[in-house]
Scaffold this motif. Structure first.
Motif, PDB file in Angstrom:
ATOM      1  N   TYR A   4       0.795  -1.216   0.000  1.00 44.41           N
ATOM      2  CA  TYR A   4       0.000   0.000   0.000  1.00 44.41           C
ATOM      3  C   TYR A   4       0.830   1.270   0.000  1.00 44.41           C
ATOM      4  CZ  TYR A   4      -3.734  -3.204   1.390  1.00 44.41           C
ATOM      5  OH  TYR A   4      -4.628  -4.237   1.449  1.00 44.41           O
ATOM      6  N   GLY A   5       1.944   1.276   0.729  1.00 48.28           N
ATOM      7  CA  GLY A   5       2.704   2.503   0.820  1.00 48.28           C
ATOM      8  C   GLY A   5       4.090   2.309   1.381  1.00 48.28           C
ATOM      9  N   LEU A   6       4.910   3.330   1.201  1.00 43.22           N
ATOM     10  CA  LEU A   6       6.293   3.336   1.675  1.00 43.22           C
ATOM     11  C   LEU A   6       6.555   4.665   2.362  1.00 43.22           C
ATOM     12  CD1 LEU A   6       9.264   2.197   1.663  1.00 43.22           C
ATOM     13  CD2 LEU A   6       9.537   3.422  -0.497  1.00 43.22           C
ATOM     14  N   TRP A   7       7.166   4.597   3.544  1.00 40.31           N
ATOM     15  CA  TRP A   7       7.622   5.792   4.244  1.00 40.31           C
ATOM     16  C   TRP A   7       9.109   5.648   4.502  1.00 40.31           C
ATOM     17  CZ3 TRP A   7       3.863   5.761   9.034  1.00 40.31           C
ATOM     18  CH2 TRP A   7       2.537   5.879   8.597  1.00 40.31           C
ATOM     19  N   VAL A   8       9.819   6.761   4.451  1.00 47.07           N
ATOM     20  CA  VAL A   8      11.215   6.817   4.899  1.00 47.07           C
ATOM     21  C   VAL A   8      11.254   7.871   5.997  1.00 47.07           C
ATOM     22  CG1 VAL A   8      13.620   7.228   4.270  1.00 47.07           C
ATOM     23  CG2 VAL A   8      12.067   6.169   2.604  1.00 47.07           C
ATOM     24  N   ILE A   9      11.729   7.465   7.164  1.00 46.11           N
ATOM     25  CA  ILE A   9      11.763   8.335   8.337  1.00 46.11           C
ATOM     26  C   ILE A   9      13.220   8.543   8.732  1.00 46.11           C
ATOM     27  CG2 ILE A   9      11.043   8.576  10.749  1.00 46.11           C
ATOM     28  CD1 ILE A   9       8.737   6.604  10.089  1.00 46.11           C
ATOM     29  N   GLY A  13      13.133  11.304  13.369  1.00 39.52           N
ATOM     30  CA  GLY A  13      11.701  11.022  13.381  1.00 39.52           C
ATOM     31  C   GLY A  13      10.901  11.788  12.350  1.00 39.52           C
ATOM     32  N   GLY A  14      11.585  12.506  11.472  1.00 42.84           N
ATOM     33  CA  GLY A  14      10.897  13.268  10.432  1.00 42.84           C
ATOM     34  C   GLY A  14      10.638  12.423   9.198  1.00 42.84           C
ATOM     35  N   LEU A  15       9.483  12.600   8.612  1.00 41.43           N
ATOM     36  CA  LEU A  15       9.132  11.882   7.390  1.00 41.43           C
ATOM     37  C   LEU A  15       9.810  12.563   6.212  1.00 41.43           C
ATOM     38  CD1 LEU A  15       7.282   9.595   6.271  1.00 41.43           C
ATOM     39  CD2 LEU A  15       5.567  11.364   5.890  1.00 41.43           C
ATOM     40  N   VAL A  16      10.716  11.850   5.534  1.00 36.95           N
ATOM     41  CA  VAL A  16      11.442  12.442   4.414  1.00 36.95           C
ATOM     42  C   VAL A  16      10.976  11.907   3.069  1.00 36.95           C
ATOM     43  CG1 VAL A  16      13.476  13.028   5.781  1.00 36.95           C
ATOM     44  CG2 VAL A  16      13.368  10.803   4.649  1.00 36.95           C
ATOM     45  N   TYR A  17      10.143  10.862   3.075  1.00 40.38           N
ATOM     46  CA  TYR A  17       9.584  10.329   1.830  1.00 40.38           C
ATOM     47  C   TYR A  17       8.318   9.558   2.173  1.00 40.38           C
ATOM     48  CZ  TYR A  17       9.279   7.863  -2.652  1.00 40.38           C
ATOM     49  OH  TYR A  17       8.856   7.375  -3.865  1.00 40.38           O
ATOM     50  N   GLN A  18       7.286   9.762   1.364  1.00 39.78           N
ATOM     51  CA  GLN A  18       6.030   9.037   1.535  1.00 39.78           C
ATOM     52  C   GLN A  18       5.409   8.860   0.166  1.00 39.78           C
ATOM     53  OE1 GLN A  18       2.645  10.619   1.121  1.00 39.78           O
ATOM     54  NE2 GLN A  18       1.945   8.522   1.265  1.00 39.78           N
ATOM     55  N   TYR A  33       0.491  12.517   8.023  1.00 41.49           N
ATOM     56  CA  TYR A  33       1.616  11.622   7.755  1.00 41.49           C
ATOM     57  C   TYR A  33       2.812  11.979   8.638  1.00 41.49           C
ATOM     58  CZ  TYR A  33      -0.386   9.239   3.700  1.00 41.49           C
ATOM     59  OH  TYR A  33      -1.157   8.454   2.875  1.00 41.49           O
ATOM     60  N   LEU A  34       3.076  13.270   8.815  1.00 36.54           N
ATOM     61  CA  LEU A  34       4.192  13.698   9.656  1.00 36.54           C
ATOM     62  C   LEU A  34       3.989  13.272  11.106  1.00 36.54           C
ATOM     63  CD1 LEU A  34       4.766  17.291   8.229  1.00 36.54           C
ATOM     64  CD2 LEU A  34       6.261  15.306   7.939  1.00 36.54           C
ATOM     65  N   VAL A  35       2.765  13.406  11.601  1.00 35.10           N
ATOM     66  CA  VAL A  35       2.462  13.007  12.978  1.00 35.10           C
ATOM     67  C   VAL A  35       2.616  11.493  13.129  1.00 35.10           C
ATOM     68  CG1 VAL A  35       0.606  12.824  14.685  1.00 35.10           C
ATOM     69  CG2 VAL A  35       0.985  14.981  13.481  1.00 35.10           C
ATOM     70  N   LEU A  36       2.110  10.726  12.167  1.00 36.55           N
ATOM     71  CA  LEU A  36       2.243   9.272  12.230  1.00 36.55           C
ATOM     72  C   LEU A  36       3.704   8.834  12.206  1.00 36.55           C
ATOM     73  CD1 LEU A  36      -0.665   8.096   9.927  1.00 36.55           C
ATOM     74  CD2 LEU A  36      -0.459   7.750  12.387  1.00 36.55           C
ATOM     75  N   ALA A  37       4.507   9.473  11.378  1.00 32.69           N
ATOM     76  CA  ALA A  37       5.929   9.128  11.308  1.00 32.69           C
ATOM     77  C   ALA A  37       6.615   9.416  12.635  1.00 32.69           C
ATOM     78  CB  ALA A  37       6.608   9.899  10.178  1.00 32.69           C
ATOM     79  N   GLY A  38       6.325  10.558  13.227  1.00 29.85           N
ATOM     80  CA  GLY A  38       6.918  10.894  14.518  1.00 29.85           C
ATOM     81  C   GLY A  38       6.479   9.937  15.615  1.00 29.85           C
ATOM     82  N   MET A 116      17.193  15.297   5.047  1.00 25.10           N
ATOM     83  CA  MET A 116      16.216  16.203   4.446  1.00 25.10           C
ATOM     84  C   MET A 116      15.304  15.415   3.499  1.00 25.10           C
ATOM     85  SD  MET A 116      16.811  18.978   5.927  1.00 25.10           S
ATOM     86  CE  MET A 116      15.807  20.118   5.034  1.00 25.10           C
ATOM     87  N   PRO A 117      14.156  16.005   3.118  1.00 22.30           N
ATOM     88  CA  PRO A 117      13.241  15.291   2.219  1.00 22.30           C
ATOM     89  C   PRO A 117      13.937  14.796   0.955  1.00 22.30           C
ATOM     90  CG  PRO A 117      12.172  17.240   3.089  1.00 22.30           C
ATOM     91  CD  PRO A 117      13.609  17.295   3.534  1.00 22.30           C
ATOM     92  N   ILE A 118      13.522  13.621   0.523  1.00 23.63           N
ATOM     93  CA  ILE A 118      14.105  12.996  -0.673  1.00 23.63           C
ATOM     94  C   ILE A 118      13.390  13.550  -1.891  1.00 23.63           C
ATOM     95  CG2 ILE A 118      14.435  10.817  -1.899  1.00 23.63           C
ATOM     96  CD1 ILE A 118      14.496   9.485   0.919  1.00 23.63           C
TER      97      ILE A 118
END
Length: 136
Positions: A4-9, A13-18, A33-38, A116-118
């Motif tokens: 379903y999805g990919l996250w890179v944290i 704890g910051g979301l840099v890719y979703q 998404y940022l809150v969930l990643a944290g 930093m964000p990808i």
């Protein structure tokens, strides 16, 4: 079986890719998404301290009624999170391949700032090919 999805944290704890790959996930805002990643980062840190014997790298799989989250923690502290169906059996292999793509397409890019964000079209394209065509 579905991914379903990919996250890179990042290690802070910051979301840099979703990226979402299939229908099935609830639509969320970028702030959600940022809150969930944290939150996941915090849960991962707590679970790494809970091992009654020896050391632990933290939670590796979180399973719900309708989905699974597989987590790959790298030596640098970056977390790769794959959201899949319960029947998906290749999540660990896919995460390792995504990490290989990240190492090649992102970390070798002299214009990318770590943590930093990808923003790499090469990374995005290769991940899309990997997950979109049955994890080749």
């Amino acid at each position: 079986m579905a991914i379903y999805g990919l996250w890179v944290i990042n290690k802070a704890g910051g979301l840099v890719y979703q990226r979402n790959f299939a229908d099935g996930l609830a639509p969320l805002t970028s702030n959600e998404y940022l809150v969930l990643a944290g939150t996941l980062h915090g849960i991962h840190a707590i679970t790494s301290r809970l091992s009654p014997v020896g050391s632990s790298s933290g939670v590796q799989v979180i399973e719900g009624e309708t989905f699974k989250m597989n987590i790959l923690l790298t030596v640098t502290g970056t977390k790769f999170v794959l959201l899949t169906s319960l029947a998906e059996t290749t999540a660990d292999t896919v995460l390792q391949k995504v990490y290989d793509i990240y190492s090649d397409a992102v970390m070798k890019n002299p214009f990318h700032t770590p943590e930093m964000p990808i923003r790499s079209e090469g990374f995005d394209t290769r991940v899309g090919t990997l997950i979109g065509t049955g994890q080749t």
